[in-house]
Design a protein around this motif. Structure first.
Motif, PDB file in Angstrom:
ATOM      1  N   CYS A  45       0.846  -1.194   0.000  1.00  0.00           N
ATOM      2  CA  CYS A  45       0.000   0.000   0.000  1.00  0.00           C
ATOM      3  C   CYS A  45       0.875   1.237   0.000  1.00  0.00           C
ATOM      4  O   CYS A  45       1.950   1.241   0.603  1.00  0.00           O
ATOM      5  CB  CYS A  45      -0.893   0.033   1.244  1.00  0.00           C
ATOM      6  SG  CYS A  45      -2.081  -1.317   1.335  1.00  0.00           S
ATOM      7  N   GLU A  49      -0.951   3.343   6.904  1.00  0.00           N
ATOM      8  CA  GLU A  49      -2.081   2.889   7.719  1.00  0.00           C
ATOM      9  C   GLU A  49      -2.978   1.907   6.972  1.00  0.00           C
ATOM     10  O   GLU A  49      -3.663   1.086   7.583  1.00  0.00           O
ATOM     11  CB  GLU A  49      -2.882   4.083   8.243  1.00  0.00           C
ATOM     12  CG  GLU A  49      -3.636   4.875   7.197  1.00  0.00           C
ATOM     13  CD  GLU A  49      -2.820   5.907   6.430  1.00  0.00           C
ATOM     14  OE1 GLU A  49      -3.439   6.694   5.694  1.00  0.00           O
ATOM     15  OE2 GLU A  49      -1.577   5.942   6.552  1.00  0.00           O
ATOM     16  N   ASP A  50      -2.984   1.954   5.649  1.00  0.00           N
ATOM     17  CA  ASP A  50      -3.821   1.032   4.878  1.00  0.00           C
ATOM     18  C   ASP A  50      -3.316  -0.403   4.953  1.00  0.00           C
ATOM     19  O   ASP A  50      -4.087  -1.345   4.801  1.00  0.00           O
ATOM     20  CB  ASP A  50      -3.922   1.474   3.416  1.00  0.00           C
ATOM     21  CG  ASP A  50      -4.795   2.717   3.244  1.00  0.00           C
ATOM     22  OD1 ASP A  50      -5.479   3.109   4.212  1.00  0.00           O
ATOM     23  OD2 ASP A  50      -4.784   3.288   2.143  1.00  0.00           O
ATOM     24  N   ARG A  53      -4.977  -2.881   7.427  1.00  0.00           N
ATOM     25  CA  ARG A  53      -6.285  -3.472   7.129  1.00  0.00           C
ATOM     26  C   ARG A  53      -6.215  -5.006   7.128  1.00  0.00           C
ATOM     27  O   ARG A  53      -7.188  -5.683   7.411  1.00  0.00           O
ATOM     28  CB  ARG A  53      -6.755  -2.970   5.768  1.00  0.00           C
ATOM     29  CG  ARG A  53      -8.048  -3.590   5.309  1.00  0.00           C
ATOM     30  CD  ARG A  53      -8.430  -3.105   3.940  1.00  0.00           C
ATOM     31  NE  ARG A  53      -9.738  -3.596   3.580  1.00  0.00           N
ATOM     32  CZ  ARG A  53     -10.306  -3.393   2.427  1.00  0.00           C
ATOM     33  NH1 ARG A  53      -9.693  -2.687   1.507  1.00  0.00           N
ATOM     34  NH2 ARG A  53     -11.497  -3.873   2.162  1.00  0.00           N
ATOM     35  N   TYR A  54      -5.059  -5.533   6.817  1.00  0.00           N
ATOM     36  CA  TYR A  54      -4.904  -6.977   6.627  1.00  0.00           C
ATOM     37  C   TYR A  54      -4.310  -7.687   7.838  1.00  0.00           C
ATOM     38  O   TYR A  54      -4.029  -8.876   7.769  1.00  0.00           O
ATOM     39  CB  TYR A  54      -4.041  -7.229   5.387  1.00  0.00           C
ATOM     40  CG  TYR A  54      -4.654  -6.595   4.161  1.00  0.00           C
ATOM     41  CD1 TYR A  54      -5.714  -7.206   3.513  1.00  0.00           C
ATOM     42  CD2 TYR A  54      -4.216  -5.369   3.689  1.00  0.00           C
ATOM     43  CE1 TYR A  54      -6.319  -6.615   2.416  1.00  0.00           C
ATOM     44  CE2 TYR A  54      -4.807  -4.772   2.585  1.00  0.00           C
ATOM     45  CZ  TYR A  54      -5.857  -5.401   1.961  1.00  0.00           C
ATOM     46  OH  TYR A  54      -6.456  -4.817   0.876  1.00  0.00           O
ATOM     47  N   ASN A  56      -4.185  -7.828  12.430  1.00  0.00           N
ATOM     48  CA  ASN A  56      -4.819  -7.451  13.682  1.00  0.00           C
ATOM     49  C   ASN A  56      -3.769  -6.845  14.618  1.00  0.00           C
ATOM     50  O   ASN A  56      -3.407  -7.446  15.624  1.00  0.00           O
ATOM     51  CB  ASN A  56      -5.494  -8.669  14.318  1.00  0.00           C
ATOM     52  CG  ASN A  56      -6.284  -8.286  15.539  1.00  0.00           C
ATOM     53  OD1 ASN A  56      -6.430  -7.116  15.864  1.00  0.00           O
ATOM     54  ND2 ASN A  56      -6.788  -9.280  16.235  1.00  0.00           N
ATOM     55  N   ASP A  78     -10.751   0.531  -2.899  1.00  0.00           N
ATOM     56  CA  ASP A  78     -11.943   0.058  -2.216  1.00  0.00           C
ATOM     57  C   ASP A  78     -12.672   1.315  -1.750  1.00  0.00           C
ATOM     58  O   ASP A  78     -12.529   1.747  -0.616  1.00  0.00           O
ATOM     59  CB  ASP A  78     -11.568  -0.852  -1.049  1.00  0.00           C
ATOM     60  CG  ASP A  78     -12.781  -1.462  -0.374  1.00  0.00           C
ATOM     61  OD1 ASP A  78     -13.910  -0.956  -0.580  1.00  0.00           O
ATOM     62  OD2 ASP A  78     -12.612  -2.436   0.374  1.00  0.00           O
ATOM     63  N   TYR A  81     -14.862   1.391   1.590  1.00  0.00           N
ATOM     64  CA  TYR A  81     -14.180   1.484   2.871  1.00  0.00           C
ATOM     65  C   TYR A  81     -13.098   2.561   2.894  1.00  0.00           C
ATOM     66  O   TYR A  81     -12.439   2.768   3.909  1.00  0.00           O
ATOM     67  CB  TYR A  81     -13.571   0.131   3.258  1.00  0.00           C
ATOM     68  CG  TYR A  81     -14.622  -0.889   3.587  1.00  0.00           C
ATOM     69  CD1 TYR A  81     -15.338  -0.819   4.780  1.00  0.00           C
ATOM     70  CD2 TYR A  81     -14.920  -1.913   2.701  1.00  0.00           C
ATOM     71  CE1 TYR A  81     -16.316  -1.750   5.082  1.00  0.00           C
ATOM     72  CE2 TYR A  81     -15.894  -2.855   3.004  1.00  0.00           C
ATOM     73  CZ  TYR A  81     -16.586  -2.763   4.194  1.00  0.00           C
ATOM     74  OH  TYR A  81     -17.545  -3.687   4.483  1.00  0.00           O
ATOM     75  N   TYR A  83     -10.188   2.755   1.113  1.00  0.00           N
ATOM     76  CA  TYR A  83      -8.797   2.335   0.958  1.00  0.00           C
ATOM     77  C   TYR A  83      -8.377   2.585  -0.476  1.00  0.00           C
ATOM     78  O   TYR A  83      -9.009   2.119  -1.414  1.00  0.00           O
ATOM     79  CB  TYR A  83      -8.635   0.848   1.285  1.00  0.00           C
ATOM     80  CG  TYR A  83      -8.856   0.544   2.749  1.00  0.00           C
ATOM     81  CD1 TYR A  83      -7.823   0.691   3.659  1.00  0.00           C
ATOM     82  CD2 TYR A  83     -10.090   0.135   3.213  1.00  0.00           C
ATOM     83  CE1 TYR A  83      -8.018   0.423   5.012  1.00  0.00           C
ATOM     84  CE2 TYR A  83     -10.297  -0.141   4.557  1.00  0.00           C
ATOM     85  CZ  TYR A  83      -9.257   0.012   5.443  1.00  0.00           C
ATOM     86  OH  TYR A  83      -9.452  -0.253   6.763  1.00  0.00           O
ATOM     87  N   ARG A 117      -7.484   6.312  11.162  1.00  0.00           N
ATOM     88  CA  ARG A 117      -7.356   4.947  10.619  1.00  0.00           C
ATOM     89  C   ARG A 117      -6.227   4.195  11.289  1.00  0.00           C
ATOM     90  O   ARG A 117      -6.339   3.013  11.580  1.00  0.00           O
ATOM     91  CB  ARG A 117      -7.022   5.020   9.144  1.00  0.00           C
ATOM     92  CG  ARG A 117      -8.120   5.369   8.294  1.00  0.00           C
ATOM     93  CD  ARG A 117      -7.581   4.989   6.979  1.00  0.00           C
ATOM     94  NE  ARG A 117      -8.533   4.073   6.477  1.00  0.00           N
ATOM     95  CZ  ARG A 117      -9.063   4.195   5.297  1.00  0.00           C
ATOM     96  NH1 ARG A 117      -8.650   5.105   4.495  1.00  0.00           N
ATOM     97  NH2 ARG A 117      -9.973   3.385   4.914  1.00  0.00           N
ATOM     98  N   SER A 121      -6.294   0.769  14.223  1.00  0.00           N
ATOM     99  CA  SER A 121      -5.710  -0.476  13.721  1.00  0.00           C
ATOM    100  C   SER A 121      -4.389  -0.868  14.358  1.00  0.00           C
ATOM    101  O   SER A 121      -3.868  -1.938  14.072  1.00  0.00           O
ATOM    102  CB  SER A 121      -5.483  -0.363  12.209  1.00  0.00           C
ATOM    103  OG  SER A 121      -6.667  -0.050  11.547  1.00  0.00           O
TER     104      SER A 121
END
Length: 166
Positions: A45, A49-50, A53-54, A56, A78, A81, A83, A117, A121
């Motif tokens: 990305c 911060e994006d 997303r994938y 935890n 996306d 959302y 992204y 964001r 996350s």
């Protein structure tokens, strides 16, 4: 074409397919390249911060790297959302593993929407939370994200009169 961006890994620079990566190495996958869980290619990305997303990163330790993507490239958005600038690439070079301090420094220099964001996350420690509170003291949305995602104050985002959320 070449893209400089970010990629997250599980701790130990291990991707979600249990493959270990190394800083300074270049990885190549056979085309055709297509973004997505059923696609083919190395994902990265443009916005740090994006990448979260994938993973935890609120619950688990992650590694984040600065990477270079090249060869055949598939770009993905996306819109729903929010992204943007996500890519699958044929060639991926791991340029540098970012330290926690470097990750926090990058995040502290994001705009308020992007920092929200990040905060939702990535698990911050107490001193990092205070850094964000001081830097964004005039941004209610950032402070609310800190309260909700980092300090677990679940009453922050409640329905208000007129259908708006805090």
């Amino acid at each position: 074409m070449e893209i400089i961006g970010y990629k997250c890994f599980n701790e130990g620079l291990i991707n979600n397919h249990n493959i270990k990566f190394e800083v300074g190495k270049k990885y190549v996958i056979k085309p055709p390249i297509k973004f997505g869980t059923k696609g083919n290619g190395f994902h990265l990305c443009k916005r740090m911060e994006d990448t979260l997303r994938y993973f935890n990163a609120l619950e688990e330790n992650i590694d984040m790297c600065l990477v270079r993507g090249s060869g055949q490239i598939d770009k993905q958005y996306d819109e729903y959302y929010g992204y943007y600038d996500m890519y699958a690439v044929e060639e991926l070079e791991i340029l540098k593993q970012l330290s926690r301090d470097e990750i926090i420094d990058i995040a502290l220099n994001l705009n308020d929407l992007r920092v929200c964001r990040f905060i939702q996350s990535f698990k911050l420690n107490a001193s990092e939370i205070e850094l964000f509170k001081r830097k964004f003291q005039n941004y209610e949305s950032v402070l609310n994200h800190i309260k909700y995602y980092q300090e677990k104050e679940t009453g922050v985002f409640v329905k208000k009169r007129g259908g708006l959320y805090g």
